[in-house]
Design a protein around this motif. Structure first.
Motif, PDB file in Angstrom:
ATOM      1  N   ASN A 353       0.831  -1.205   0.000  1.00 41.66           N
ATOM      2  CA  ASN A 353       0.000   0.000   0.000  1.00 41.66           C
ATOM      3  C   ASN A 353       0.864   1.252   0.000  1.00 41.66           C
ATOM      4  OD1 ASN A 353      -2.415  -1.441   0.138  1.00 41.66           O
ATOM      5  ND2 ASN A 353      -2.522  -1.361   2.354  1.00 41.66           N
ATOM      6  N   GLY A 354       1.814   1.294   0.930  1.00 45.87           N
ATOM      7  CA  GLY A 354       2.680   2.457   1.047  1.00 45.87           C
ATOM      8  C   GLY A 354       3.554   2.656  -0.168  1.00 45.87           C
ATOM      9  N   ALA A 355       4.063   1.566  -0.719  1.00 45.11           N
ATOM     10  CA  ALA A 355       4.932   1.654  -1.893  1.00 45.11           C
ATOM     11  C   ALA A 355       4.165   2.151  -3.113  1.00 45.11           C
ATOM     12  CB  ALA A 355       5.561   0.287  -2.181  1.00 45.11           C
ATOM     13  N   THR A 356       2.893   1.770  -3.226  1.00 41.96           N
ATOM     14  CA  THR A 356       2.084   2.240  -4.357  1.00 41.96           C
ATOM     15  C   THR A 356       1.986   3.756  -4.355  1.00 41.96           C
ATOM     16  OG1 THR A 356       0.747   0.218  -4.311  1.00 41.96           O
ATOM     17  CG2 THR A 356      -0.164   2.101  -5.498  1.00 41.96           C
ATOM     18  N   TYR A 357       1.709   4.319  -3.192  1.00 36.72           N
ATOM     19  CA  TYR A 357       1.537   5.769  -3.128  1.00 36.72           C
ATOM     20  C   TYR A 357       2.850   6.522  -2.940  1.00 36.72           C
ATOM     21  CZ  TYR A 357      -3.370   6.192  -3.918  1.00 36.72           C
ATOM     22  OH  TYR A 357      -4.596   6.202  -4.546  1.00 36.72           O
ATOM     23  N   SER A 358       3.960   5.798  -2.959  1.00 36.18           N
ATOM     24  CA  SER A 358       5.252   6.476  -3.109  1.00 36.18           C
ATOM     25  C   SER A 358       5.550   6.670  -4.598  1.00 36.18           C
ATOM     26  CB  SER A 358       6.379   5.669  -2.447  1.00 36.18           C
ATOM     27  OG  SER A 358       6.782   4.574  -3.246  1.00 36.18           O
ATOM     28  N   VAL A 359       4.794   5.953  -5.454  1.00 33.67           N
ATOM     29  CA  VAL A 359       4.919   6.089  -6.906  1.00 33.67           C
ATOM     30  C   VAL A 359       3.924   7.115  -7.450  1.00 33.67           C
ATOM     31  CG1 VAL A 359       4.729   4.892  -9.124  1.00 33.67           C
ATOM     32  CG2 VAL A 359       5.748   3.716  -7.165  1.00 33.67           C
ATOM     33  N   VAL A 360       2.707   7.119  -6.918  1.00 30.30           N
ATOM     34  CA  VAL A 360       1.609   7.934  -7.459  1.00 30.30           C
ATOM     35  C   VAL A 360       1.969   9.406  -7.683  1.00 30.30           C
ATOM     36  CG1 VAL A 360      -0.649   8.915  -6.845  1.00 30.30           C
ATOM     37  CG2 VAL A 360      -0.289   6.445  -6.736  1.00 30.30           C
ATOM     38  N   PRO A 361       2.607  10.108  -6.725  1.00 27.25           N
ATOM     39  CA  PRO A 361       2.865  11.544  -6.943  1.00 27.25           C
ATOM     40  C   PRO A 361       3.810  11.826  -8.106  1.00 27.25           C
ATOM     41  CG  PRO A 361       3.061  10.983  -4.618  1.00 27.25           C
ATOM     42  CD  PRO A 361       3.018   9.692  -5.374  1.00 27.25           C
ATOM     43  N   PHE A 362       4.500  10.802  -8.627  1.00 26.38           N
ATOM     44  CA  PHE A 362       5.488  11.003  -9.682  1.00 26.38           C
ATOM     45  C   PHE A 362       4.961  10.638 -11.068  1.00 26.38           C
ATOM     46  CE2 PHE A 362       7.715  10.495  -5.730  1.00 26.38           C
ATOM     47  CZ  PHE A 362       8.682  11.489  -5.774  1.00 26.38           C
ATOM     48  N   ILE A 363       3.705  10.215 -11.141  1.00 14.78           N
ATOM     49  CA  ILE A 363       3.141   9.833 -12.431  1.00 14.78           C
ATOM     50  C   ILE A 363       2.699  11.056 -13.224  1.00 14.78           C
ATOM     51  CG2 ILE A 363       1.246   8.592 -13.561  1.00 14.78           C
ATOM     52  CD1 ILE A 363       3.425   6.786 -12.471  1.00 14.78           C
ATOM     53  N   ASN A 364       2.008  11.993 -12.576  1.00 13.58           N
ATOM     54  CA  ASN A 364       1.522  13.191 -13.262  1.00 13.58           C
ATOM     55  C   ASN A 364       1.374  14.316 -12.245  1.00 13.58           C
ATOM     56  OD1 ASN A 364       0.001  15.187 -14.642  1.00 13.58           O
ATOM     57  ND2 ASN A 364      -0.834  13.635 -16.018  1.00 13.58           N
ATOM     58  N   GLN A 365       2.320  15.225 -12.237  1.00 10.00           N
ATOM     59  CA  GLN A 365       2.330  16.298 -11.247  1.00 10.00           C
ATOM     60  C   GLN A 365       1.178  17.280 -11.430  1.00 10.00           C
ATOM     61  OE1 GLN A 365       4.661  17.160  -8.607  1.00 10.00           O
ATOM     62  NE2 GLN A 365       5.075  14.978  -8.801  1.00 10.00           N
ATOM     63  N   ARG A 366       0.596  17.319 -12.615  1.00 10.08           N
ATOM     64  CA  ARG A 366      -0.477  18.273 -12.864  1.00 10.08           C
ATOM     65  C   ARG A 366      -1.849  17.737 -12.491  1.00 10.08           C
ATOM     66  NH1 ARG A 366       1.156  20.678 -18.841  1.00 10.08           N
ATOM     67  NH2 ARG A 366       2.869  22.022 -18.132  1.00 10.08           N
ATOM     68  N   ALA A 367      -1.933  16.497 -12.134  1.00  9.90           N
ATOM     69  CA  ALA A 367      -3.242  15.886 -11.845  1.00  9.90           C
ATOM     70  C   ALA A 367      -3.118  14.886 -10.704  1.00  9.90           C
ATOM     71  CB  ALA A 367      -3.801  15.216 -13.094  1.00  9.90           C
ATOM     72  N   ILE A 368      -2.506  15.315  -9.602  1.00 13.13           N
ATOM     73  CA  ILE A 368      -2.310  14.407  -8.468  1.00 13.13           C
ATOM     74  C   ILE A 368      -3.649  13.895  -7.940  1.00 13.13           C
ATOM     75  CG2 ILE A 368      -1.499  14.249  -6.080  1.00 13.13           C
ATOM     76  CD1 ILE A 368       0.747  16.156  -6.795  1.00 13.13           C
ATOM     77  N   GLY A 369      -4.655  14.797  -7.884  1.00 17.46           N
ATOM     78  CA  GLY A 369      -5.957  14.381  -7.371  1.00 17.46           C
ATOM     79  C   GLY A 369      -6.595  13.303  -8.221  1.00 17.46           C
ATOM     80  N   MET A 370      -6.576  13.497  -9.541  1.00 16.88           N
ATOM     81  CA  MET A 370      -7.196  12.513 -10.434  1.00 16.88           C
ATOM     82  C   MET A 370      -6.453  11.183 -10.413  1.00 16.88           C
ATOM     83  SD  MET A 370      -8.634  14.581 -13.772  1.00 16.88           S
ATOM     84  CE  MET A 370      -7.293  15.766 -13.954  1.00 16.88           C
ATOM     85  N   VAL A 371      -5.107  11.239 -10.428  1.00 19.64           N
ATOM     86  CA  VAL A 371      -4.333   9.993 -10.375  1.00 19.64           C
ATOM     87  C   VAL A 371      -4.591   9.275  -9.051  1.00 19.64           C
ATOM     88  CG1 VAL A 371      -2.031   8.984 -10.374  1.00 19.64           C
ATOM     89  CG2 VAL A 371      -2.559  10.858 -11.940  1.00 19.64           C
TER      90      VAL A 371
END
Length: 440
Positions: A353-371
């Motif tokens: 769980n924690g590792a997944t959301y250590s990746v999420v913020p780096f996928i698309n900085q302009r749409a953190i909420g949507m990602v």
């Protein structure tokens, strides 16, 4: 002087700075949300007897508790980008408190199912939690901040399994019959949610620089900047988002499934009482006090050394160990060994769980909420699919757990494929140099 930039460090004893005050209030609020979301789960053996529920009906109730959360997470992820996390959380808390308090009015399977469905909206709290910590902390610690806040909040799932039977027992001790006691017990988490709605509104702010409404008034260009972000269609076209969607379904989706069925599993398979089964099931959730944070810490460390590839490899390794642990757990019928193996696969599940959301913020900085919303919804899709297994009259709970373990191993392979070089582009190239500088 007021700090208006994301924090580059985490000081757990700091309750004054905007970032850390928000961090503490966010995880505490998420903790309370778990009481409301899963407060009824450890009381299901009593509810089953009171309402005369079948296995298939209980399966439908489990599915209902997590299915509507899919859409709620997408909605609140979008709302966070539009109106900010502060007001979004306030709306969710006040609205979500109502079905929690009123589920005791249920007098049939159908009415209970509808209330359980409505309560599932509270699960969107996770997306707001992750969004809020993502904007409050810099890239070098955002994985740790996200994982710790979510993990300590998720710990509410474990505490709920332990505490709600005690609250139920207290009402029984006051002279109420069991069919009434479970109904009054659910008022307690409902009131807590209602109170936290006001606390969150008055004690947090949207960003380190201030609330979105104030920033838009102070800077005429701020609204235009906000609109320059990615569209939902652009985010949905990114296959990496959907790979993380699957990964989160294979970890958090299984976590909330276990939260729902653990008490029943130990009552039925090991012939334990409600309180004993609740305590053992609660140990699963209590692992969040450190395990999810470890996933974020390992993700950040791997990210500093190997970049985004390191974060993804860590995630896939944790998922693999989780899947193998689930398969082993399903085959054990000796209680002490079953508890030990449960804690083992729980460790890797929550680190995933924690590792997944250590990746999420780096996928698309302009749409953190949507990602965050899409990936978070993946957790609930995983729980819904798992719920169909537990609903089946032809599959035992043990067989369902084994099948889930096999699927999780398969998802770990998909997650590993994300580490291929061509997948690692961050969707806002102009931010990449700054991110690398902070990570260095």
């Amino acid at each position: 002087m007021q700090v208006t930039q994301p924090s580059t460090s985490i000081n757990l004893l700091d309750f004054k700075s905007v970032s850390m005050r928000t961090f503490h209030l966010t995880w505490i609020t998420f903790f309370v949300c778990f009481f409301g979301w899963f407060g009824i789960a450890p009381l299901m053996p009593v509810v089953r007897e009171d309402l005369g529920l079948s296995k298939a009906q209980i399966g439908n109730i489990i599915i209902a508790s997590v299915s509507i959360t899919i859409f709620a997470r997408l909605l609140f992820g979008w709302l966070c980008d539009k109106i900010g996390p502060r007001i979004s959380y306030t709306i969710l808390l006040l609205a979500g408190s109502l079905p929690v308090m009123f589920i005791g009015l249920s007098n049939s399977y159908e009415s209970f199912l509808l209330f359980r469905l409505a309560i599932g909206v509270i699960g969107a709290s996770f997306v707001i939690t992750q969004y809020h910590t993502s904007v409050m902390f810099a890239p070098n610690v955002v994985g740790t901040a996200n994982a710790t806040a979510a993990g300590w909040g998720n710990m509410g799932g474990g505490v709920t399994l332990i505490v709600m039977p005690l609250i139920f027992g207290a009402f029984v001790g006051m002279g109420y019959l069991e069919p009434s006691a479970w109904r009054y017990a659910m008022v307690v988490p409902g009131v807590a949610l209602f109170i936290m709605g006001f606390v969150y509104y008055f004690c947090t702010q949207d960003t380190p620089a201030g609330n979105l409404s104030d920033l838009r008034k102070a800077d005429p260009n701020y609204k235009a900047k906000a609109k320059s972000g990615e569209s939902l269609l652009t985010v949905c076209k990114d296959y990496r988002v959907w790979a993380l969607f699957l990964a989160y379904g294979a970890c958090f989706g299984i976590e909330i499934t276990i939260d729902n069925i653990a008490t029943l599993y130990f009552v039925d398979n090991f012939h334990l009482g409600l309180k004993e089964a609740g305590i053992i099931a609660g140990l699963f959730g209590m692992m969040n006090i450190f395990a999810r944070a470890l996933g974020g810490i390992f993700g950040d460390k791997a990210g500093r050394k190997f970049g985004l590839k390191g974060r993804i490899v860590i995630l896939s390794a944790f998922l693999l160990m989780e899947g193998l642990g689930l398969m082993l757990f399903s085959a054990i019928d000796v209680l002490p060994l079953a508890i030990a193996v449960m804690l083992g696969f729980a460790l890797f599940l929550k680190m995933s769980n924690g590792a997944t959301y250590s990746v999420v913020p780096f996928i698309n900085q302009r749409a953190i909420g949507m990602v965050s919303g899409i990936v978070g919804a993946g957790g609930n899709v995983g729980a819904v699919l798992a719920g169909f297994l537990f609903k089946s009259e032809t599959l035992s709970y043990r067989e369902s757990l084994f099948i889930i373990g096999v699927v999780v191993v398969g998802v770990s392979v998909v997650a590993f494929l994300l580490s291929l070089p061509k997948t690692l582009e961050v969707r806002q190239p102009e931010l990449q140099p700054a991110m690398e500088k902070v990570n260095a």
